[in-house]
Design a protein around this motif. Structure first.
Motif, PDB file in Angstrom:
ATOM      1  N   LEU A   1       0.815  -1.213   0.000  1.00 37.12           N
ATOM      2  CA  LEU A   1       0.000   0.000   0.000  1.00 37.12           C
ATOM      3  C   LEU A   1       0.851   1.267   0.000  1.00 37.12           C
ATOM      4  N   SER A   2       1.916   1.278   0.773  1.00 40.06           N
ATOM      5  CA  SER A   2       2.754   2.473   0.833  1.00 40.06           C
ATOM      6  C   SER A   2       3.625   2.623  -0.411  1.00 40.06           C
ATOM      7  N   SER A   3       3.781   1.554  -1.192  1.00 38.18           N
ATOM      8  CA  SER A   3       4.567   1.635  -2.428  1.00 38.18           C
ATOM      9  C   SER A   3       3.737   2.166  -3.598  1.00 38.18           C
ATOM     10  N   PHE A   4       2.536   1.652  -3.760  1.00 37.86           N
ATOM     11  CA  PHE A   4       1.721   2.012  -4.913  1.00 37.86           C
ATOM     12  C   PHE A   4       0.967   3.327  -4.737  1.00 37.86           C
ATOM     13  N   LEU A   5       0.618   3.655  -3.504  1.00 35.74           N
ATOM     14  CA  LEU A   5      -0.221   4.827  -3.258  1.00 35.74           C
ATOM     15  C   LEU A   5       0.587   6.034  -2.794  1.00 35.74           C
ATOM     16  N   SER A   6       0.059   7.233  -3.072  1.00 35.86           N
ATOM     17  CA  SER A   6       0.677   8.470  -2.610  1.00 35.86           C
ATOM     18  C   SER A   6      -0.423   9.463  -2.258  1.00 35.86           C
ATOM     19  N   HIS A   7      -0.028  10.657  -1.879  1.00 41.14           N
ATOM     20  CA  HIS A   7      -1.003  11.675  -1.483  1.00 41.14           C
ATOM     21  C   HIS A   7      -1.893  12.115  -2.656  1.00 41.14           C
ATOM     22  N   HIS A   8      -1.529  11.733  -3.870  1.00 45.32           N
ATOM     23  CA  HIS A   8      -2.354  12.062  -5.039  1.00 45.32           C
ATOM     24  C   HIS A   8      -3.549  11.108  -5.185  1.00 45.32           C
ATOM     25  N   ASP A   9      -3.521   9.979  -4.470  1.00 48.07           N
ATOM     26  CA  ASP A   9      -4.465   8.893  -4.713  1.00 48.07           C
ATOM     27  C   ASP A   9      -5.545   8.810  -3.630  1.00 48.07           C
ATOM     28  N   VAL A  10      -6.586   8.020  -3.942  1.00 46.46           N
ATOM     29  CA  VAL A  10      -7.676   7.759  -3.000  1.00 46.46           C
ATOM     30  C   VAL A  10      -7.769   6.257  -2.785  1.00 46.46           C
ATOM     31  N   VAL A  11      -7.856   5.846  -1.521  1.00 45.35           N
ATOM     32  CA  VAL A  11      -8.028   4.435  -1.212  1.00 45.35           C
ATOM     33  C   VAL A  11      -9.261   4.268  -0.336  1.00 45.35           C
ATOM     34  N   LEU A  12     -10.110   3.323  -0.719  1.00 45.35           N
ATOM     35  CA  LEU A  12     -11.323   3.013   0.041  1.00 45.35           C
ATOM     36  C   LEU A  12     -11.138   1.646   0.682  1.00 45.35           C
ATOM     37  N   SER A  13     -11.345   1.589   1.984  1.00 47.42           N
ATOM     38  CA  SER A  13     -11.022   0.398   2.760  1.00 47.42           C
ATOM     39  C   SER A  13     -12.178   0.027   3.672  1.00 47.42           C
ATOM     40  N   ASP A  14     -12.504  -1.260   3.713  1.00 43.03           N
ATOM     41  CA  ASP A  14     -13.551  -1.738   4.629  1.00 43.03           C
ATOM     42  C   ASP A  14     -13.150  -1.415   6.073  1.00 43.03           C
ATOM     43  N   ARG A  15     -14.110  -0.979   6.869  1.00 37.49           N
ATOM     44  CA  ARG A  15     -13.833  -0.563   8.247  1.00 37.49           C
ATOM     45  C   ARG A  15     -13.233  -1.673   9.101  1.00 37.49           C
ATOM     46  N   LEU A  16     -13.469  -2.929   8.738  1.00 36.85           N
ATOM     47  CA  LEU A  16     -12.971  -4.037   9.556  1.00 36.85           C
ATOM     48  C   LEU A  16     -11.731  -4.706   8.969  1.00 36.85           C
ATOM     49  N   ASN A  17     -11.074  -4.035   8.015  1.00 34.52           N
ATOM     50  CA  ASN A  17      -9.838  -4.592   7.461  1.00 34.52           C
ATOM     51  C   ASN A  17      -8.757  -4.704   8.536  1.00 34.52           C
ATOM     52  N   HIS A  18      -7.777  -5.565   8.254  1.00 31.45           N
ATOM     53  CA  HIS A  18      -6.645  -5.759   9.160  1.00 31.45           C
ATOM     54  C   HIS A  18      -5.945  -4.439   9.501  1.00 31.45           C
TER      55      HIS A  18
ATOM     56  N   GLY B   1      -0.673   0.624   6.430  1.00 33.67           N
ATOM     57  CA  GLY B   1      -0.097   0.836   5.102  1.00 33.67           C
ATOM     58  C   GLY B   1      -0.678   2.055   4.420  1.00 33.67           C
ATOM     59  N   ILE B   2      -1.989   2.258   4.593  1.00 33.77           N
ATOM     60  CA  ILE B   2      -2.643   3.424   3.996  1.00 33.77           C
ATOM     61  C   ILE B   2      -2.135   4.700   4.657  1.00 33.77           C
ATOM     62  N   ARG B   3      -1.980   4.670   5.969  1.00 34.97           N
ATOM     63  CA  ARG B   3      -1.456   5.841   6.676  1.00 34.97           C
ATOM     64  C   ARG B   3      -0.073   6.226   6.156  1.00 34.97           C
ATOM     65  N   LEU B   4       0.777   5.226   5.981  1.00 31.43           N
ATOM     66  CA  LEU B   4       2.131   5.500   5.483  1.00 31.43           C
ATOM     67  C   LEU B   4       2.114   6.065   4.066  1.00 31.43           C
ATOM     68  N   SER B   5       1.155   5.633   3.281  1.00 32.16           N
ATOM     69  CA  SER B   5       1.092   6.080   1.885  1.00 32.16           C
ATOM     70  C   SER B   5       0.711   7.552   1.753  1.00 32.16           C
ATOM     71  N   GLN B   6       0.005   8.086   2.774  1.00 31.05           N
ATOM     72  CA  GLN B   6      -0.517   9.460   2.777  1.00 31.05           C
ATOM     73  C   GLN B   6      -1.619   9.670   1.736  1.00 31.05           C
ATOM     74  N   ALA B   7      -2.164   8.582   1.219  1.00 28.80           N
ATOM     75  CA  ALA B   7      -3.296   8.705   0.296  1.00 28.80           C
ATOM     76  C   ALA B   7      -4.538   9.151   1.060  1.00 28.80           C
ATOM     77  N   GLN B   8      -5.484   9.734   0.345  1.00 29.71           N
ATOM     78  CA  GLN B   8      -6.767  10.056   0.960  1.00 29.71           C
ATOM     79  C   GLN B   8      -7.446   8.739   1.331  1.00 29.71           C
ATOM     80  N   HIS B   9      -7.815   8.607   2.596  1.00 28.99           N
ATOM     81  CA  HIS B   9      -8.315   7.342   3.112  1.00 28.99           C
ATOM     82  C   HIS B   9      -9.803   7.465   3.427  1.00 28.99           C
ATOM     83  N   ILE B  10     -10.615   6.657   2.750  1.00 30.34           N
ATOM     84  CA  ILE B  10     -12.055   6.612   3.003  1.00 30.34           C
ATOM     85  C   ILE B  10     -12.397   5.217   3.501  1.00 30.34           C
ATOM     86  N   ARG B  11     -12.949   5.134   4.700  1.00 34.90           N
ATOM     87  CA  ARG B  11     -13.321   3.845   5.273  1.00 34.90           C
ATOM     88  C   ARG B  11     -14.834   3.642   5.088  1.00 34.90           C
TER      89      ARG B  11
END
Length: 393
Positions: free
Chosen positions: A117-134, A140-150
């Motif tokens: 997640l931190s390799s492919f994503l950056s602050h330019h990107d948006v990632v949508l993640s299920d609230r109960l994911n690991h 990984g999303i936090r490290l990527s600095q992508a916009q995070h929508i749960r």
């Protein structure tokens, strides 16, 4: 200054203990077996992830002994010392196992998720993640600095609502989900996710940590079982649960794997898996492929256990897997229920915040193919008794 830190740590630990949230490490032996030993007492084990019972399989143990001939460690990262023939063969076999182009081994599932997640994503990107994911996905999303929508758990309508708010023509979008959710035992709505992917054009990543070995024609996971492998861009497989060994792997197109080899920090800056583990994984993979009898036995036992709990009146969420939780709610009450179970020979640890939302504390029972039927019956009788005593049912 150091004294300030000590006072702060002491206060934090006191708060955790007062709220029934403090965790302690307890010496345990035979922890992968259906019966383990803790405090010199034998307990029926419902807290292991050794779903197929392979962690102590003699063929895996012998393979790992043989692997010691190659040395105890690689002693360096693969980008420095190179890749062994055995490791490259294993990655080729894993890719073929999933009918995909390429695979890359990682030290464990946490490092795979964080690294991908931190390799492919950056602050330019948006990632949508299920609230109960690991938690590793969240990190990984936090490290990527992508916009995070749960999005709400397994709520496809809510996911679509969030997708509609994004300018898909200007943003790269990534959707990530577990297949089998570790705290509820339910399964992601992969068919519906693929339909959304075809409409919105996002990249889809799945984590098969609790599905690998257990689902699929040869244990490849839920994705393969539902015939959706061509529609998944990143597949994370974990080898420490259903496979009974250690490590993890990523399945993807070959150019995506090449990108990870060059950019993934949790791959580049860590020592390679040792030869002994590679040998164990190879042996485990063959056993998993041939283990349909174990999968069928595990399914039968899981259905039996879950149906009885529901008949007793317990709330088991929407569990459809070998992970079967029962909702208690209150954290202190959950810990007390677990303690009463242990006193009567059953180990099921309490799952509390922050692992689950507040007021949804639960006991989680992991069924193993190696459980005997009398283990299940003894546990069910005890759970029912304590549930009545405590007013849970």
């Amino acid at each position: 200054m150091l004294d300030d830190w000590n006072k702060w740590i002491t206060r934090q630990l006191f708060t955790l203990k007062s709220n029934g949230l403090q965790r302690n490490l307890i010496q345990t032996s035979q922890a992968t077996q259906p019966i383990l030993v803790r405090h010199q007492a034998k307990l029926i084990n419902f807290s292991s992830n050794n779903y197929l019972g392979l962690a102590n399989h003699p063929k895996i143990i012998q393979a790992m002994k043989d692997g010691m001939n190659e040395g105890a460690s690689q002693a360096s990262s693969r980008s420095l010392v190179g890749t062994s023939k055995a490791m490259k063969q294993l990655e080729t076999e894993l890719a073929k196992y999933h009918n995909h182009e390429a695979a890359l081994l990682f030290s464990n599932g946490y490092m795979a998720n964080v690294g991908v997640l931190s390799s492919f994503l950056s602050h330019h990107d948006v990632v949508l993640s299920d609230r109960l994911n690991h938690a590793s996905i969240v990190d990984g999303i936090r490290l990527s600095q992508a916009q995070h929508i749960r999005y709400r758990h397994n709520d496809i309508d809510h996911l679509q609502e969030q997708l509609q708010k994004i300018d898909c023509g200007k943003k790269r979008i990534w959707v990530v989900t577990d297949t089998v959710f570790s705290m509820d035992g339910d399964i992601a709505k992969l068919q519906e996710l693929v339909l959304l992917k075809q409409r919105y054009g996002f990249a889809l990543m799945v984590d098969e940590a609790h599905g690998g070995g257990v689902f699929g024609s040869q244990g490849q996971g839920v994705v393969e079982q539902e015939g959706l492998s061509p529609h998944v861009d990143i597949h994370i497989g974990t080898l420490s649960k259903g496979f009974g060994v250690y490590g993890a792997y990523v399945i993807a197109q070959s150019n995506w794997i090449d990108f990870l080899i060059n950019r993934c920090r949790s791959f580049i800056y860590t020592t390679s898996l040792p030869p002994v583990v590679i040998s164990g994984i190879k042996a485990s993979l063959q056993l998993v492929k041939q283990g349909d009898h174990l999968r069928k036995d595990l399914r039968k036992k899981s259905v039996y256990f879950r149906n009885h709990l529901r008949d007793f009146g317990f709330h088991t969420f929407d569990s459809k897997s070998q992970i079967i939780p029962i909702l208690i709610g209150d954290e202190t009450k959950t810990v007390l229920f677990s303690h009463k179970l242990e006193q009567r020979g059953i180990l099921s640890l309490p799952i509390r915040p922050p692992s689950v939302p507040v007021n949804t504390s639960r006991l989680r029972f992991s069924i193993l193919a190696s459980h005997q039927w009398n283990h299940l019956d003894q546990a069910l009788e005890t759970i029912q008794q304590i549930g009545k005593e405590m007013g849970v049912i």
